[in-house]
Design a protein around this motif. Sequence first.
Motif, PDB file in Angstrom:
ATOM      1  N   ALA A 299       0.571   7.563  -7.359  1.00  0.00           N
ATOM      2  CA  ALA A 299      -0.392   6.543  -7.778  1.00  0.00           C
ATOM      3  C   ALA A 299      -1.384   6.242  -6.661  1.00  0.00           C
ATOM      4  O   ALA A 299      -2.595   6.176  -6.894  1.00  0.00           O
ATOM      5  N   LEU A 300      -0.884   6.056  -5.444  1.00  0.00           N
ATOM      6  CA  LEU A 300      -1.775   5.802  -4.309  1.00  0.00           C
ATOM      7  C   LEU A 300      -2.756   6.956  -4.116  1.00  0.00           C
ATOM      8  O   LEU A 300      -3.940   6.744  -3.822  1.00  0.00           O
ATOM      9  N   ALA A 301      -2.272   8.186  -4.289  1.00  0.00           N
ATOM     10  CA  ALA A 301      -3.134   9.358  -4.143  1.00  0.00           C
ATOM     11  C   ALA A 301      -4.242   9.366  -5.199  1.00  0.00           C
ATOM     12  O   ALA A 301      -5.325   9.907  -4.970  1.00  0.00           O
ATOM     13  N   CYS A 302      -3.963   8.742  -6.347  1.00  0.00           N
ATOM     14  CA  CYS A 302      -4.957   8.643  -7.421  1.00  0.00           C
ATOM     15  C   CYS A 302      -5.835   7.402  -7.280  1.00  0.00           C
ATOM     16  O   CYS A 302      -6.654   7.118  -8.171  1.00  0.00           O
ATOM     17  N   GLY A 303      -5.664   6.655  -6.200  1.00  0.00           N
ATOM     18  CA  GLY A 303      -6.476   5.465  -5.969  1.00  0.00           C
ATOM     19  C   GLY A 303      -6.017   4.246  -6.741  1.00  0.00           C
ATOM     20  O   GLY A 303      -6.784   3.289  -6.897  1.00  0.00           O
ATOM     21  N   VAL A 304      -4.758   4.253  -7.210  1.00  0.00           N
ATOM     22  CA  VAL A 304      -4.230   3.139  -8.004  1.00  0.00           C
ATOM     23  C   VAL A 304      -3.353   2.255  -7.112  1.00  0.00           C
ATOM     24  O   VAL A 304      -2.443   2.765  -6.453  1.00  0.00           O
ATOM     25  N   LYS A 315       7.887   2.192   0.543  1.00  0.00           N
ATOM     26  CA  LYS A 315       7.243   0.896   0.764  1.00  0.00           C
ATOM     27  C   LYS A 315       6.488   0.832   2.093  1.00  0.00           C
ATOM     28  O   LYS A 315       5.568   0.026   2.249  1.00  0.00           O
ATOM     29  N   THR A 316       6.871   1.688   3.055  1.00  0.00           N
ATOM     30  CA  THR A 316       6.192   1.686   4.353  1.00  0.00           C
ATOM     31  C   THR A 316       4.740   2.146   4.230  1.00  0.00           C
ATOM     32  O   THR A 316       3.947   1.934   5.144  1.00  0.00           O
ATOM     33  N   PHE A 317       4.392   2.772   3.109  1.00  0.00           N
ATOM     34  CA  PHE A 317       3.017   3.216   2.900  1.00  0.00           C
ATOM     35  C   PHE A 317       2.163   2.150   2.224  1.00  0.00           C
ATOM     36  O   PHE A 317       0.962   2.351   2.017  1.00  0.00           O
ATOM     37  N   VAL A 318       2.778   1.037   1.848  1.00  0.00           N
ATOM     38  CA  VAL A 318       2.051  -0.047   1.185  1.00  0.00           C
ATOM     39  C   VAL A 318       1.459  -0.986   2.225  1.00  0.00           C
ATOM     40  O   VAL A 318       2.174  -1.520   3.075  1.00  0.00           O
ATOM     41  N   GLN A 319       0.156  -1.161   2.170  1.00  0.00           N
ATOM     42  CA  GLN A 319      -0.546  -2.110   3.034  1.00  0.00           C
ATOM     43  C   GLN A 319      -0.799  -3.375   2.221  1.00  0.00           C
ATOM     44  O   GLN A 319      -1.643  -3.371   1.311  1.00  0.00           O
ATOM     45  N   GLU A 320      -0.040  -4.412   2.519  1.00  0.00           N
ATOM     46  CA  GLU A 320      -0.058  -5.640   1.714  1.00  0.00           C
ATOM     47  C   GLU A 320      -1.480  -6.138   1.467  1.00  0.00           C
ATOM     48  O   GLU A 320      -2.248  -6.382   2.402  1.00  0.00           O
ATOM     49  N   GLY A 321      -1.815  -6.278   0.172  1.00  0.00           N
ATOM     50  CA  GLY A 321      -3.109  -6.812  -0.206  1.00  0.00           C
ATOM     51  C   GLY A 321      -4.234  -5.804  -0.191  1.00  0.00           C
ATOM     52  O   GLY A 321      -5.333  -6.098  -0.677  1.00  0.00           O
ATOM     53  N   ARG A 322      -3.985  -4.612   0.349  1.00  0.00           N
ATOM     54  CA  ARG A 322      -5.033  -3.587   0.411  1.00  0.00           C
ATOM     55  C   ARG A 322      -4.813  -2.496  -0.633  1.00  0.00           C
ATOM     56  O   ARG A 322      -5.701  -2.197  -1.418  1.00  0.00           O
ATOM     57  N   ASN A 323      -3.631  -1.898  -0.617  1.00  0.00           N
ATOM     58  CA  ASN A 323      -3.351  -0.877  -1.641  1.00  0.00           C
ATOM     59  C   ASN A 323      -2.141  -1.245  -2.492  1.00  0.00           C
ATOM     60  O   ASN A 323      -1.675  -0.433  -3.285  1.00  0.00           O
ATOM     61  N   ASP A 337       3.408 -12.351 -10.837  1.00  0.00           N
ATOM     62  CA  ASP A 337       2.366 -12.924  -9.982  1.00  0.00           C
ATOM     63  C   ASP A 337       1.368 -11.856  -9.541  1.00  0.00           C
ATOM     64  O   ASP A 337       0.153 -12.070  -9.542  1.00  0.00           O
ATOM     65  N   ARG A 338       1.876 -10.680  -9.151  1.00  0.00           N
ATOM     66  CA  ARG A 338       0.993  -9.597  -8.695  1.00  0.00           C
ATOM     67  C   ARG A 338       0.203  -9.016  -9.863  1.00  0.00           C
ATOM     68  O   ARG A 338      -0.969  -8.668  -9.703  1.00  0.00           O
ATOM     69  N   LEU A 339       0.836  -8.935 -11.026  1.00  0.00           N
ATOM     70  CA  LEU A 339       0.109  -8.437 -12.201  1.00  0.00           C
ATOM     71  C   LEU A 339      -1.045  -9.372 -12.572  1.00  0.00           C
ATOM     72  O   LEU A 339      -2.141  -8.908 -12.918  1.00  0.00           O
ATOM     73  N   LYS A 340      -0.803 -10.661 -12.490  1.00  0.00           N
ATOM     74  CA  LYS A 340      -1.871 -11.619 -12.798  1.00  0.00           C
ATOM     75  C   LYS A 340      -3.023 -11.478 -11.807  1.00  0.00           C
ATOM     76  O   LYS A 340      -4.199 -11.585 -12.182  1.00  0.00           O
ATOM     77  N   LEU A 341      -2.679 -11.230 -10.549  1.00  0.00           N
ATOM     78  CA  LEU A 341      -3.711 -11.042  -9.530  1.00  0.00           C
ATOM     79  C   LEU A 341      -4.567  -9.814  -9.851  1.00  0.00           C
ATOM     80  O   LEU A 341      -5.802  -9.882  -9.844  1.00  0.00           O
ATOM     81  N   TYR A 342      -3.918  -8.701 -10.156  1.00  0.00           N
ATOM     82  CA  TYR A 342      -4.674  -7.486 -10.456  1.00  0.00           C
ATOM     83  C   TYR A 342      -5.405  -7.586 -11.788  1.00  0.00           C
ATOM     84  O   TYR A 342      -6.495  -7.025 -11.955  1.00  0.00           O
ATOM     85  N   GLN A 343      -4.843  -8.319 -12.726  1.00  0.00           N
ATOM     86  CA  GLN A 343      -5.533  -8.541 -13.998  1.00  0.00           C
ATOM     87  C   GLN A 343      -6.822  -9.326 -13.777  1.00  0.00           C
ATOM     88  O   GLN A 343      -7.876  -9.015 -14.360  1.00  0.00           O
ATOM     89  N   SER A 344      -6.745 -10.330 -12.924  1.00  0.00           N
ATOM     90  CA  SER A 344      -7.928 -11.121 -12.609  1.00  0.00           C
ATOM     91  C   SER A 344      -9.005 -10.263 -11.936  1.00  0.00           C
ATOM     92  O   SER A 344     -10.194 -10.367 -12.272  1.00  0.00           O
TER      93      SER A 344
END
Length: 352
Positions: A299-304, A315-323, A337-344
Amino acid sequence: MRKTVACSAPYGSGGLGQHFSFIVEEARSQNTLAEYYTPRPKLDDSLGRNVQVSQRKQLLMQYSPLRYDLGWLTYFANDWFDRAVAAVLSPGDELNIVGAGQALHSFQRARELEYRILSLQADTSHINHVAIQNLKAIRAFGIEPSWLNNALRRKTLQAYEMADLIYVTSDYSYQSFIRAGIPESKLRTVSLPVHSRFTPASTHNKDGVFRVLYCGSLTVTKGIPVLLEAFSRLPGRNSELILVGGSTTHGMRKYLEAWKQRDSRIRIAPGDPLPHLQRASVYVHPSYQDGFAYAPMEALACGVPVVVTEDTGMKTFVQEGRNGYVVPTGDWEAILDRLKLYQSLHQSVATL
């Protein structure tokens, strides 16, 4: 030193098969690959050995009462392949088994053939940690049994003991082995690549639908009930949850069908995940345990952006709030909570 590799997954198929193909091709590129054993080798590959469990055993499991027990199904699938490899194993230098539950008999035969090194590619975190995490999932939802029973756990522990080297795919897995008492001298960490076909879509999707995606096995231990609980509380008819994968138990199939009847926004779509990844708004990996987890890396490779649990090795490849975000395992409210953020964010972009 020539390397012999074996795995019960077909070459390149699923997460384990991808891991297997990476090991095979790395050894080939270093001119150290002797041969490899699998139910389906790479097409026209002279070094691939097709190893099949006998039809008699397949029929035995198909009609045995044990066919309803996921733990025993998994145990015998691994054990029979392990024994089949042991029966045809050629002499060599290093035997590398991808998947701990299918190593013991092959290791024992390799010792008889005087292999110098027995190495194991751990496809999960330490098996005792897996048992604990699976139990948490089963107790929370009770839809289906764990794929891991005590027989497979004990066999895996024996394989750990016999192995000269154990390769793990993340710091998450590494630490689980250290906590279980495996010496550091026995452990090696390897990095797993994402296939080059996983790239962002060439054109932006403008239909306005907020798409939540999951790819992989549809099981309790992968956290599918947690994701469903979270998504069901997400407002908006212009949203959908796509589950790319399949279920292996009657209990989970009934459970998923009930959710689909309850919420028409939920879809199950087996097949190639790439088209779905290239249209997704966010990818969620709610697993109770994954030694690495290819799908969120794809998913990250696809820009998602991704939402993954604390018990996912990548999880070490996840940059909190960036990707993306890392959330507590089993916590549907944190996922919501995270889904609502991305939905917004999705709605804001759609209005531009």
